[in-house]
Design an enzyme around this catalytic site. Structure first.
Site, PDB file in Angstrom:
ATOM      1  N   ASN A   8       0.875  -1.176   0.000  1.00 50.89           N
ATOM      2  CA  ASN A   8       0.000   0.000   0.000  1.00 50.89           C
ATOM      3  C   ASN A   8       0.908   1.220   0.000  1.00 50.89           C
ATOM      4  O   ASN A   8       1.490   1.569   1.022  1.00 50.89           O
ATOM      5  CB  ASN A   8      -0.896  -0.026   1.243  1.00 50.89           C
ATOM      6  CG  ASN A   8      -1.878   1.140   1.282  1.00 50.89           C
ATOM      7  OD1 ASN A   8      -1.824   2.041   0.435  1.00 50.89           O
ATOM      8  ND2 ASN A   8      -2.748   1.125   2.268  1.00 50.89           N
ATOM      9  N   ARG A  94      -2.485  -2.054  -3.593  1.00 51.79           N
ATOM     10  CA  ARG A  94      -3.700  -1.261  -3.416  1.00 51.79           C
ATOM     11  C   ARG A  94      -3.619  -0.058  -4.357  1.00 51.79           C
ATOM     12  O   ARG A  94      -2.631   0.675  -4.346  1.00 51.79           O
ATOM     13  CB  ARG A  94      -3.789  -0.771  -1.980  1.00 51.79           C
ATOM     14  CG  ARG A  94      -4.944   0.177  -1.791  1.00 51.79           C
ATOM     15  CD  ARG A  94      -5.000   0.725  -0.390  1.00 51.79           C
ATOM     16  NE  ARG A  94      -6.187   1.528  -0.273  1.00 51.79           N
ATOM     17  CZ  ARG A  94      -6.215   2.713   0.319  1.00 51.79           C
ATOM     18  NH1 ARG A  94      -5.120   3.210   0.856  1.00 51.79           N
ATOM     19  NH2 ARG A  94      -7.331   3.384   0.401  1.00 51.79           N
ATOM     20  N   HIS A 183     -13.066   2.417  -0.353  1.00 53.29           N
ATOM     21  CA  HIS A 183     -13.090   1.389   0.703  1.00 53.29           C
ATOM     22  C   HIS A 183     -13.686   0.079   0.188  1.00 53.29           C
ATOM     23  O   HIS A 183     -14.151  -0.750   0.968  1.00 53.29           O
ATOM     24  CB  HIS A 183     -13.945   1.823   1.917  1.00 53.29           C
ATOM     25  CG  HIS A 183     -13.319   2.865   2.787  1.00 53.29           C
ATOM     26  ND1 HIS A 183     -14.072   3.795   3.457  1.00 53.29           N
ATOM     27  CD2 HIS A 183     -12.032   3.118   3.106  1.00 53.29           C
ATOM     28  CE1 HIS A 183     -13.278   4.588   4.156  1.00 53.29           C
ATOM     29  NE2 HIS A 183     -12.025   4.198   3.948  1.00 53.29           N
ATOM     30  N   ARG A 244     -12.311  15.011   7.377  1.00 54.91           N
ATOM     31  CA  ARG A 244     -13.086  15.382   6.181  1.00 54.91           C
ATOM     32  C   ARG A 244     -14.524  15.712   6.563  1.00 54.91           C
ATOM     33  O   ARG A 244     -15.114  15.044   7.410  1.00 54.91           O
ATOM     34  CB  ARG A 244     -13.094  14.233   5.170  1.00 54.91           C
ATOM     35  CG  ARG A 244     -11.737  13.912   4.589  1.00 54.91           C
ATOM     36  CD  ARG A 244     -11.889  12.909   3.437  1.00 54.91           C
ATOM     37  NE  ARG A 244     -10.639  12.223   3.208  1.00 54.91           N
ATOM     38  CZ  ARG A 244     -10.494  10.901   3.190  1.00 54.91           C
ATOM     39  NH1 ARG A 244     -11.534  10.099   3.373  1.00 54.91           N
ATOM     40  NH2 ARG A 244      -9.306  10.377   2.977  1.00 54.91           N
ATOM     41  N   GLU A 387      -8.029  -5.528   4.981  1.00 49.11           N
ATOM     42  CA  GLU A 387      -7.889  -5.175   3.562  1.00 49.11           C
ATOM     43  C   GLU A 387      -6.690  -5.872   2.926  1.00 49.11           C
ATOM     44  O   GLU A 387      -6.733  -6.257   1.763  1.00 49.11           O
ATOM     45  CB  GLU A 387      -7.776  -3.649   3.426  1.00 49.11           C
ATOM     46  CG  GLU A 387      -9.093  -2.956   3.746  1.00 49.11           C
ATOM     47  CD  GLU A 387      -8.988  -1.447   3.882  1.00 49.11           C
ATOM     48  OE1 GLU A 387      -8.672  -0.979   4.994  1.00 49.11           O
ATOM     49  OE2 GLU A 387      -9.217  -0.741   2.897  1.00 49.11           O
TER      50      GLU A 387
END
Ligand code: ADP
Length: 401
Positions: A8, A94, A183, A244, A387
């Site tokens: 990642n 990823r 996601h 956010r 993940e």
């Protein structure tokens, strides 16, 4: 005993995991960071079969991602696992934005790299950084397939009604403005794991998955397919997150540009990095916000109220979209660890068939578990996400196909 390397990559760092391709056990994990700075840092942790961990940490200048992979290989040679006994047979990467082009994990060819680069216009912060990791990893592991696993891919099943913004259609098409969702790797993993936990076929049930980490998104999963999700063209839309804003009247941006004289970059920074829990309470980490609220901090209390209000709204929305809901599933840092947020998000929804068992909700565990009462018509679950494991599985699946 082959292994899969999962990468990642960010712009100045990358995380990795080595996963045994048969047992799916994590053999090692690490982080290479501050790439390009005067002093870089590499942390490598080997995990033995009994779970015992051995960790090494080095500080040294790391010029670029290619140098970063050399540092990672050094750490593996020093501490293990042995790549002789656990040869890397594939590398899974990823990749944040796959656009409308990538709807499944894809073996990385020159053309795929060009396409990922080309999608950088939609994800300028992420895709170029993901690509740097890909190029460097391909040099470090030249003889094996590299596979891109896209955050957006799982949401490519969204119907047009869910992914289309109500703006000028021609302009939107020209600039590829539509909702993509993110996601996806987590939503896919968690919805499959939840079905398995319930002993049901994922194709037979409808779920609402709530991925609540620093970034947060909700997903309506009908029979294993994503049919609606809260993030949009970028990960900014939807739920209140650590830093956010999530949903906001777009005219607020115009107002701030006109009245507060904020530049485009300042608005970008405001909404992505200085809003959400941080903007409301001065704290971006949910634990700190919960603690401050318990200490009587009014800003923190309001931040939690706004966070929970938005979350409940999405749960209600997805009940309406799905018609029938079999399970509501919490995952990621907040979802897995915060009984308060879980309870508040679903409070008073008995008429939806949701009953939380207070004791089950409070119990701490690392495993998938049910937190609803036995007579709750909707099962409420906590399912830890993974993940990296999902990327490893998808990587192996395409290389074996
Ligand atoms: P990321 O999106 O970066 O992968 P995580 O999924 O690890 O993040 O989630 C991080 C968030 O989880 C942080 O806001 C953190 O405060 C929150 N979190 C972790 N443990 C708890 C806890 N016990 N109670 C409340 N929030 C928690």
């Amino acid at each position: 005993m082959a292994s899969v390397l999962v990468v990642n990559s960010g712009s100045s760092s990358f995380k990795y995991q080595l996963i045994d391709s048969e047992s799916e056990r994590m053999l090692a994990t690490g982080l290479v960071e501050r790439i390009g700075e005067a002093q870089g840092r590499a942390v490598h942790t080997v995990v033995a079969s009994d779970g015992a961990e051995e960790k090494s940490e080095r500080e040294l200048p790391i010029a670029d991602h290619t140098a970063g992979f050399a540092v990672m290989l050094d750490a593996i040679a020093d501490l293990g696992p042995s790549l002789e006994t656990h040869p890397v047979i594939a590398v899974g990467h990823r990749v944040v934005q796959g656009g409308a082009r990538f709807f499944e994990p894809t073996v990385i060819t020159d053309l795929v790299r060009i396409n990922i680069d080309e999608l950088s216009s939609l994800a300028p912060l992420h895709n170029p950084a993901n690509l740097e990791g890909i190029v460097a990893a391909q040099k470090a592991f030249p003889g094996v397939p590299h596979v891109a696993v896209f955050d957006t891919a799982f949401h490519q099943t969204l119907p047009p009604a869910a992914y289309t913004y109500a703006i000028d259609a021609e302009l939107a098409a020209k600039h590829r403005v539509r909702r993509y969702g993110f996601h996806g790797t987590s939503h896919r993993f968690v919805s499959h794991a939840a079905a398995e936990f319930l002993g049901r076929d994922v194709g037979d049930i409808n779920q609402i998955v709530l991925h609540l980490g620093n970034g947060a998104s909700a997903c309506a999963v009908a029979g294993g397919r994503s049919v609606e999700t809260s993030m949009g063209m970028t990960p900014l839309e939807g739920l209140v997150m650590g830093t956010r804003s999530g949903d906001i009247d777009p005219a607020v941006l115009l107002h701030l540009q006109r009245r507060a004289k904020l530049s485009i970059d300042e608005v970008d920074d405001l909404l992505n990095k200085r809003s959400g829990l941080l903007g409301l309470s001065g704290r971006g980490d949910m634990r700190d916000v919960v603690d401050a609220s318990l200490d009587g901090d009014a800003d923190a209390a309001l931040a939690l109220d706004v966070y929970v209000h938005r979350l409940r709204g999405y749960v209600g929305n997805y009940f309406a979209q799905l018609g029938r809901v079999d399970a509501v599933v919490f995952t990621a840092g907040v979802g897995e660890n915060s009984p308060v947020i879980r309870a508040r998000a679903l409070e008073g929804l008995e008429s939806f068939g949701i009953r939380i068992d207070a004791e089950r909700n409070e119990a701490r565990s690392r495993a998938a578990r049910v937190i609803s009462t036995d007579d709750s018509t909707v099962a409420v679950l906590v399912v830890p996400t993974n993940e990296e494991l999902e990327i490893a599985r998808q990587t192996l699946a395409v290389t074996r196909a």
